[in-house]
Design an enzyme around this catalytic site. Structure first.
Site, mmCIF file in Angstrom:
data_model
loop_
_atom_site.group_PDB
_atom_site.id
_atom_site.type_symbol
_atom_site.label_atom_id
_atom_site.label_comp_id
_atom_site.label_asym_id
_atom_site.label_seq_id
_atom_site.Cartn_x
_atom_site.Cartn_y
_atom_site.Cartn_z
ATOM 1 N N LYS A 116 0.479 -1.169 -0.252
ATOM 2 C CA LYS A 116 -0.557 -0.187 0.279
ATOM 3 C C LYS A 116 1.069 1.378 -0.022
ATOM 4 O O LYS A 116 0.437 2.099 0.022
ATOM 5 C CB LYS A 116 -0.599 -0.092 1.009
ATOM 6 C CG LYS A 116 -1.647 -1.015 1.613
ATOM 7 C CD LYS A 116 -3.211 -0.817 2.164
ATOM 8 C CE LYS A 116 -3.958 -1.631 2.550
ATOM 9 N NZ LYS A 116 -4.712 -1.931 3.327
ATOM 10 N N LYS A 196 -8.882 -13.217 -3.423
ATOM 11 C CA LYS A 196 -9.581 -12.815 -2.077
ATOM 12 C C LYS A 196 -10.313 -11.783 -2.930
ATOM 13 O O LYS A 196 -10.027 -10.817 -3.038
ATOM 14 C CB LYS A 196 -8.586 -12.473 -1.072
ATOM 15 C CG LYS A 196 -9.471 -12.804 0.839
ATOM 16 C CD LYS A 196 -8.709 -12.023 1.528
ATOM 17 C CE LYS A 196 -8.599 -11.129 1.538
ATOM 18 N NZ LYS A 196 -8.461 -10.673 3.335
ATOM 19 N N LYS A 199 -12.406 -5.113 -0.879
ATOM 20 C CA LYS A 199 -13.392 -3.869 -1.062
ATOM 21 C C LYS A 199 -12.324 -2.920 -1.840
ATOM 22 O O LYS A 199 -12.785 -2.370 -2.623
ATOM 23 C CB LYS A 199 -14.308 -2.888 0.347
ATOM 24 C CG LYS A 199 -12.626 -3.228 1.236
ATOM 25 C CD LYS A 199 -13.845 -2.856 1.976
ATOM 26 C CE LYS A 199 -13.058 -3.121 3.615
ATOM 27 N NZ LYS A 199 -14.048 -2.651 4.832
#
Ligand code: TRP
Length: 329
Positions: A116, A196, A199
């Site tokens: 990230k 997976k 969101k």
């Protein structure tokens, strides 16, 4: 070694970013609901959501929606302690003490940070995120942390920090353990069943949200990627799409994927049954959600009451840690 003097103290957290989806529900939230008792602590970790760029209005809205979703899904503030992280001042305060114990080297190894980092535009908060998470956990003398598989590294870090702190300053923290969902509890993206359900990463068609309309749920499941050999059989490697639907059905029905597989011979029937099973579970949750969202102030009051209860325990642990390192204030 310091131990918790009750049986089992549970804590977990969820970030208020975006709508809760089927993967969160089957992987974590349903377990939270099942395991709620007076020694369970569940928090909406709004401070963690500041680690990636987010509009203030969106954070506010997401916080209320996330809390309302959890209450609607069955979190009962009379049975457990349900609270908002930023309302308990000891989380960032303990986090600072732990930042002075954690090392650059161990934080540098966190894979979520590496994934990230680009999105955070170099901000430090994303780097120290797992230390704040360790504070969330250690403040409550937590013995068990129910989380998804992707949190293994963060739990290991919390354990290491607790052990090092105890070694350096004397027994202060209970060393927590992660509890992870069984393999089948991992819900995959409907469009890319090798990844997976999430969101942030998935396509809108691949993710079933807790608030999707029944028609959308049916449509998404109908379009779910399967394979061409038209045999309903549980085999995660060879048949990831079909197996994902079987896992979802088994999760919702609390049965096993192979037992579900025996009930269907055609993909169409399997998909119709999966869509219906999701709607059967999500329908009542959506009704309760609408009731909570009609009174957002009440949702915030519920969490504030939880924060008061959480603060009493968090304060005692924080004081223990602060005294141990030599703070006199
Ligand atoms: N990092 C967790 C996640 O993304 C959320 C979290 C924050 C958490 N603090 C926590 C989970 C404490 C368990 C315990 O899922």
């Amino acid at each position: 070694m310091l131990t918790y003097d009750g049986d089992m103290r549970v804590l977990s957290g969820i970030q208020p970013s975006g709508t809760i989806h089927l993967g969160n529900y089957l992987g974590a939230i349903r377990t939270w609901v099942r395991e709620q008792h007076e020694d369970a602590f569940y928090c909406v970790v709004d401070l963690h959501s500041l680690t990636l760029p987010i509009e203030p209005a969106a954070l506010r809205q997401n916080t209320v929606e996330c809390a309302a979703s959890l209450l609607a899904a069955g979190i009962d503030p009379d049975k457990c302690t349900f609270f908002l992280q930023s309302e308990v001042q000891y989380h960032p305060r303990l986090s600072w003490l732990l930042e002075c114990v954690a090392t650059m080297g161990e934080l540098n190894r966190m894979t979520q940070y590496k994934e990230k980092a680009e999105k955070s535009l170099g901000k430090v908060g994303l780097f120290t995120y797992p230390v704040l998470q360790a504070a969330d956990i250690l403040l409550y003398d937590t013995t068990h942390v129910p989380v998804g598989d992707d949190q293994r590294q963060h739990i290991e870090l919390a354990r290491n920090i607790a052990e090092r702190f105890n070694f350096n300053y004397g027994d202060t923290f209970v060393v927590p353990e992660g509890t992870f969902p069984a393999a089948g509890a991992r819900v995959m993206d409907l469009q890319q069943p090798e990844r997976k359900m999430s969101k942030s990463v998935s396509s809108p068609l691949g993710t079933v949200s807790l608030l999707d309309s029944p028609e959308d749920v049916i449509k998404k499941v109908k379009k779910a990627v399967t394979d061409t050999d038209a045999e309903v059989r549980y085999d995660r490697k060879a048949k990831p799409g079909v197996s994902n639907l079987l896992d979802i059905l088994a999760g919702l029905h609390e049965s096993t994927p192979s037992a579900e597989a025996e009930k269907y011979s055609r993909y169409g029937d399997l998909k119709a049954a999966t869509g219906d099973a999701i709607n059967d579970v999500f329908g009542p949750i959506q009704q309760r959600y609408a009731t909570y969202m009609a009174d957002p102030a009440e949702v915030l009051r519920i969490m504030s009451r939880g924060a008061e209860r959480a603060s009493t325990i968090a304060e005692a642990t924080y004081r223990r840690a602060a005294t141990a390192v030599g703070l006199v204030g």
